[in-house]
Design a protein around this motif. Structure first.
Motif, PDB file in Angstrom:
ATOM      1  N   HIS A  37     103.387 -38.089 -31.984  1.00  0.00           N
ATOM      2  CA  HIS A  37     102.290 -38.526 -31.107  1.00  0.00           C
ATOM      3  C   HIS A  37     100.982 -38.162 -31.816  1.00  0.00           C
ATOM      4  O   HIS A  37     100.959 -37.269 -32.667  1.00  0.00           O
ATOM      5  N   PRO A  38      99.902 -38.856 -31.467  1.00  0.00           N
ATOM      6  CA  PRO A  38      98.667 -38.647 -32.241  1.00  0.00           C
ATOM      7  C   PRO A  38      98.023 -37.270 -32.058  1.00  0.00           C
ATOM      8  O   PRO A  38      97.556 -36.682 -33.040  1.00  0.00           O
ATOM      9  N   LYS A  39      97.994 -36.762 -30.833  1.00  0.00           N
ATOM     10  CA  LYS A  39      97.163 -35.572 -30.641  1.00  0.00           C
ATOM     11  C   LYS A  39      97.512 -34.903 -29.318  1.00  0.00           C
ATOM     12  O   LYS A  39      97.733 -35.601 -28.315  1.00  0.00           O
ATOM     13  N   GLU A  75     101.267 -23.429 -31.319  1.00  0.00           N
ATOM     14  CA  GLU A  75     100.524 -22.726 -30.248  1.00  0.00           C
ATOM     15  C   GLU A  75      99.772 -23.743 -29.366  1.00  0.00           C
ATOM     16  O   GLU A  75      99.765 -23.624 -28.141  1.00  0.00           O
ATOM     17  N   SER A  76      99.221 -24.776 -29.989  1.00  0.00           N
ATOM     18  CA  SER A  76      98.548 -25.840 -29.215  1.00  0.00           C
ATOM     19  C   SER A  76      99.565 -26.596 -28.352  1.00  0.00           C
ATOM     20  O   SER A  76      99.316 -26.860 -27.170  1.00  0.00           O
ATOM     21  N   VAL A  92     108.370 -29.769 -20.826  1.00  0.00           N
ATOM     22  CA  VAL A  92     108.943 -30.285 -22.088  1.00  0.00           C
ATOM     23  C   VAL A  92     110.178 -29.451 -22.429  1.00  0.00           C
ATOM     24  O   VAL A  92     110.112 -28.217 -22.484  1.00  0.00           O
ATOM     25  N   ASN A  93     111.305 -30.135 -22.616  1.00  0.00           N
ATOM     26  CA  ASN A  93     112.600 -29.443 -22.742  1.00  0.00           C
ATOM     27  C   ASN A  93     113.283 -29.771 -24.072  1.00  0.00           C
ATOM     28  O   ASN A  93     114.496 -29.801 -24.168  1.00  0.00           O
ATOM     29  N   PHE A  94     112.464 -30.074 -25.077  1.00  0.00           N
ATOM     30  CA  PHE A  94     112.969 -30.328 -26.432  1.00  0.00           C
ATOM     31  C   PHE A  94     111.909 -29.781 -27.390  1.00  0.00           C
ATOM     32  O   PHE A  94     110.755 -29.556 -26.980  1.00  0.00           O
ATOM     33  N   PRO A  95     112.286 -29.521 -28.640  1.00  0.00           N
ATOM     34  CA  PRO A  95     111.307 -28.921 -29.557  1.00  0.00           C
ATOM     35  C   PRO A  95     110.184 -29.877 -29.930  1.00  0.00           C
ATOM     36  O   PRO A  95     110.405 -31.069 -30.097  1.00  0.00           O
ATOM     37  N   MET A  96     108.998 -29.307 -30.053  1.00  0.00           N
ATOM     38  CA  MET A  96     107.850 -30.052 -30.596  1.00  0.00           C
ATOM     39  C   MET A  96     107.437 -29.364 -31.895  1.00  0.00           C
ATOM     40  O   MET A  96     107.155 -28.157 -31.904  1.00  0.00           O
TER      41      MET A  96
END
Ligand code: BEZ
Length: 213
Positions: A37-39, A75-76, A92-96
């Motif tokens: 995703h962009p941001k 951290e963001s 959110v239930n998956f890694p970013m």
């Protein structure tokens, strides 16, 4: 080098909201959807991440793991996840992946400089259990993706992987499917006990094979 269908999805190590991981190890035996995703802290991305989280059980049912990415830090992502939960109702239930040094964004060609040097576009890579890229698509920042469409294409890819069939235009669960040209009529009779219809010598259809009668 562009990543093409059939290529091995490049392996990488990444810092994520669920700790350090190695992509191939993490997805071992599963399908995976790597999407950028962009941001962080932007509206369309907030809706997409919430929707992806809402569909976790649908992805689990398809033996598919999701992993998100942007050039923001872990951290963001963690701070933004609170807003996603607040606005969409889904944690959110998956890694970013945090990719501030753009190592993985560049590896997967997710930064398109004629759009922006500073953020990733909305890339999607569907990767099979064999680690090969099965499907890719790219949307601009202004257009949110359809996660219903992502589920639809997963269903289509998995049908093709499990049976010798293809899916025709606008195919949906329960619609008839196309028998691959590599299957002879004789083999088709054995493989597709529900029968098949010959529309043209090159065009045979059969009921979706993984549904009960
Ligand atoms: C958004 O997610 O809303 C967005 C992100 C980057 C640029 C434009 C829109």
């Amino acid at each position: 080098m562009a990543i093409r269908l059939g290529d091995i999805a490049p392996d990488f190590e990444a810092d994520t909201t669920m700790g350090l991981l190695s992509f191939h190890d993490w997805k071992r035996g599963s399908w995976a959807i790597l999407f950028s995703h962009p941001k962080d802290f932007t509206p369309v991305c907030t809706t997409e991440l919430g929707r992806a989280a809402a569909l976790k059980s649908e992805f689990d049912r398809r033996n598919t793991k999701l992993i998100g990415l942007s050039v923001d830090s872990v951290e963001s992502h963690e701070r933004w996840a609170a807003d996603i939960a607040d606005v969409t109702g889904f944690q959110v239930n998956f890694p970013m992946i945090g990719d501030p040094d753009r190592r993985i964004s560049v590896l997967y060609d997710m930064i398109h400089p004629n759009v922006s040097d500073t953020f990733t576009v909305r890339s999607v890579f569907v990767v099979g259990p064999d680690n090969r890229v099965k499907l890719t698509f790219t949307y601009p920042a202004s257009t949110g993706r359809s996660f219903d469409e992502i589920l639809r294409i997963l269903d289509a890819l998995q049908l093709t992987a499990d049976y010798s069939v293809a899916t025709p235009v606008d195919w949906r669960q329960g619609d008839e499917v196309v028998i691959a040209a590599t299957v002879s009529d004789e083999d088709a009779q054995k493989k597709f006990p529900k029968g098949f219809v010959v529309k043209k010598p090159y065009f045979r259809v059969t009921p979706q094979p993984n549904l009960p009668d």
